[in-house]
Scaffold this motif. Structure first.
Motif, short mmCIF file in Angstrom:
data_model
loop_
_atom_site.label_atom_id
_atom_site.label_comp_id
_atom_site.label_asym_id
_atom_site.label_seq_id
_atom_site.Cartn_x
_atom_site.Cartn_y
_atom_site.Cartn_z
N MET A 227 -18.74 -93.39 -25.22
CA MET A 227 -20.17 -93.11 -25.12
C MET A 227 -20.98 -94.39 -24.99
N ASP A 228 -20.54 -95.47 -25.68
CA ASP A 228 -21.23 -96.76 -25.60
C ASP A 228 -21.19 -97.31 -24.20
N ILE A 229 -20.12 -97.03 -23.46
CA ILE A 229 -20.00 -97.52 -22.09
C ILE A 229 -20.70 -96.57 -21.12
N LEU A 230 -20.65 -95.28 -21.40
CA LEU A 230 -21.17 -94.29 -20.47
C LEU A 230 -22.68 -94.40 -20.29
N LEU A 231 -23.42 -94.65 -21.37
CA LEU A 231 -24.88 -94.70 -21.28
C LEU A 231 -25.36 -95.82 -20.34
N PRO A 232 -24.86 -97.07 -20.48
CA PRO A 232 -25.29 -98.10 -19.53
C PRO A 232 -24.94 -97.76 -18.09
N VAL A 233 -23.79 -97.14 -17.88
CA VAL A 233 -23.38 -96.77 -16.52
C VAL A 233 -24.35 -95.75 -15.93
N ILE A 234 -24.72 -94.76 -16.74
CA ILE A 234 -25.66 -93.73 -16.27
C ILE A 234 -27.01 -94.36 -15.95
N LEU A 235 -27.49 -95.24 -16.83
CA LEU A 235 -28.79 -95.87 -16.61
C LEU A 235 -28.79 -96.76 -15.37
N VAL A 236 -27.69 -97.48 -15.18
CA VAL A 236 -27.59 -98.35 -13.99
C VAL A 236 -27.52 -97.50 -12.73
N PHE A 237 -26.80 -96.39 -12.79
CA PHE A 237 -26.74 -95.50 -11.61
C PHE A 237 -28.12 -94.96 -11.28
N ILE A 238 -28.88 -94.54 -12.29
CA ILE A 238 -30.23 -94.03 -12.06
C ILE A 238 -31.10 -95.12 -11.45
N LEU A 239 -30.99 -96.34 -11.97
CA LEU A 239 -31.75 -97.47 -11.41
C LEU A 239 -31.37 -97.69 -9.95
N GLY A 240 -30.07 -97.69 -9.67
CA GLY A 240 -29.61 -97.91 -8.30
C GLY A 240 -30.09 -96.81 -7.36
N ALA A 241 -30.04 -95.57 -7.82
CA ALA A 241 -30.51 -94.46 -6.98
C ALA A 241 -32.00 -94.58 -6.70
N ILE B 224 -25.13 -93.78 -2.77
CA ILE B 224 -24.31 -94.96 -2.51
C ILE B 224 -24.87 -96.18 -3.22
N THR B 225 -26.21 -96.33 -3.21
CA THR B 225 -26.82 -97.47 -3.90
C THR B 225 -26.54 -97.40 -5.39
N GLY B 226 -26.64 -96.22 -5.96
CA GLY B 226 -26.31 -96.06 -7.37
C GLY B 226 -24.87 -96.45 -7.66
N LEU B 227 -23.93 -96.01 -6.81
CA LEU B 227 -22.52 -96.37 -7.00
C LEU B 227 -22.31 -97.88 -6.87
N LEU B 228 -22.99 -98.50 -5.91
CA LEU B 228 -22.84 -99.94 -5.73
C LEU B 228 -23.38 -100.71 -6.94
N PHE B 229 -24.49 -100.26 -7.48
CA PHE B 229 -25.05 -100.93 -8.66
C PHE B 229 -24.07 -100.83 -9.84
N VAL B 230 -23.48 -99.66 -10.01
CA VAL B 230 -22.49 -99.48 -11.08
C VAL B 230 -21.26 -100.35 -10.82
#
Length: 271
Positions: free
Chosen positions: A1-15, A83-89
């Motif tokens: 969960m500690d890793i998942l939250l930053p990944v989700i936030l970064v994906f949202i930022l990238g999108a 794709i941008t979200g995936l690239l940011f992640v």
């Protein structure tokens, strides 16, 4: 969960960044303002509501059609956001936080815009390639400074990036001249050389050469396959920018592994 939250936030930022990239891809070649007017339907010109502009989900909610005139909305828009979200992640996973992550977020954003504009218009706009070039110089100067904590280290990083850019410019200009002589017509646009200079600034001369090799391989195999399947006319001009961008993205994430594997074919193993 500690890793998942930053990944989700970064994906949202990238999108969300990808949503703005869609604006740049559409408006910059047309000479339109990137800020005004706000997002609207290109057919009925009705201003879109904030909830219609939610990256990826807004398109799905509207089922790919304008809420007001029911005109179809191209599926490319949510695809670029995704794709941008995936690239940011991917950048986060490859480089962690800090200046490298921020810098390479900029790079992948610039590359996506350049690739799509080249596909649409067969041009690579100078404002993008030149600004991307300058950002690459600044990135490596700042990165070298943070690593060495000395002004001389920052200047060394800047000069290394500048030299790699010059190599990219000379290499592609030489290819263009030689190709034009052999083919009897213009072999490559000037924008490709500027894009190569930009990639040299960001990826170094080794990364530039690997990106160029991968782009040529992608173009050769993809072009031959498309012609064989009847999907491509032999006389049709094919933009090289998207292939160079794809080669650069592969180099960004897997370049070190590919270079080490290549050198391992010729260098004896260390005992």
């Amino acid at each position: 969960m500690d890793i998942l939250l930053p990944v989700i936030l970064v994906f949202i930022l990238g999108a969300a960044v990808g949503s703005f990239l869609n604006v740049v891809i559409y408006r910059l070649p047309a000479g339109l303002s990137l800020i005004y007017p706000p997002s609207r339907c290109p057919r009925c010109h009705t201003r879109l509501k904030p909830y219609d502009n939610v990256p990826v989900l807004g398109w799905l909610w509207l089922r790919g059609r304008c809420r007001y005139c029911r005109a179809p909305i191209a599926g490319r828009y949510p695809l670029i956001e995704f794709i941008t979200g995936l690239l940011f992640v991917s950048v986060l996973g490859q480089f962690g936080g800090g200046i490298e992550m921020l810098g390479y977020w900029l790079l992948v954003s610039w590359l996506l815009v350049l690739a799509l504009i080249d596909l649409d218009t067969l041009t690579l706009p100078d404002p993008l390639t030149i600004s991307g070039l300058c950002l690459g110089w600044g990135f490596h100067a700042a990165l070298a400074y943070t690593q060495t904590q000395t002004l001389s280290g920052g200047l060394a990083g800047l000069m290394t990036a500048v030299v790699a850019s010059i190599i990219g410019l000379w290499l592609f200009d030489s290819i263009s001249v030689l190709g034009s002589i052999l083919l009897g017509k213009t072999a490559m646009g000037g924008g490709d050389a500027k894009l190569a200079a930009m990639l040299g600034a960001w990826l170094g001369w080794q990364g530039l050469l690997l990106s160029t090799f991968l782009a040529a391989a992608i173009g050769a195999f993809g072009g031959v396959g498309a012609i064989a399947l009847g999907q491509l006319d032999r006389q049709r001009r094919i933009p090289f920018g998207p292939m160079l961008v794809l080669g650069a993205l592969i180099t960004l994430f897997y370049g070190n592994l590919l270079i080490q594997a290549y050198l391992g074919l010729f260098l004896p193993p260390v005992s």
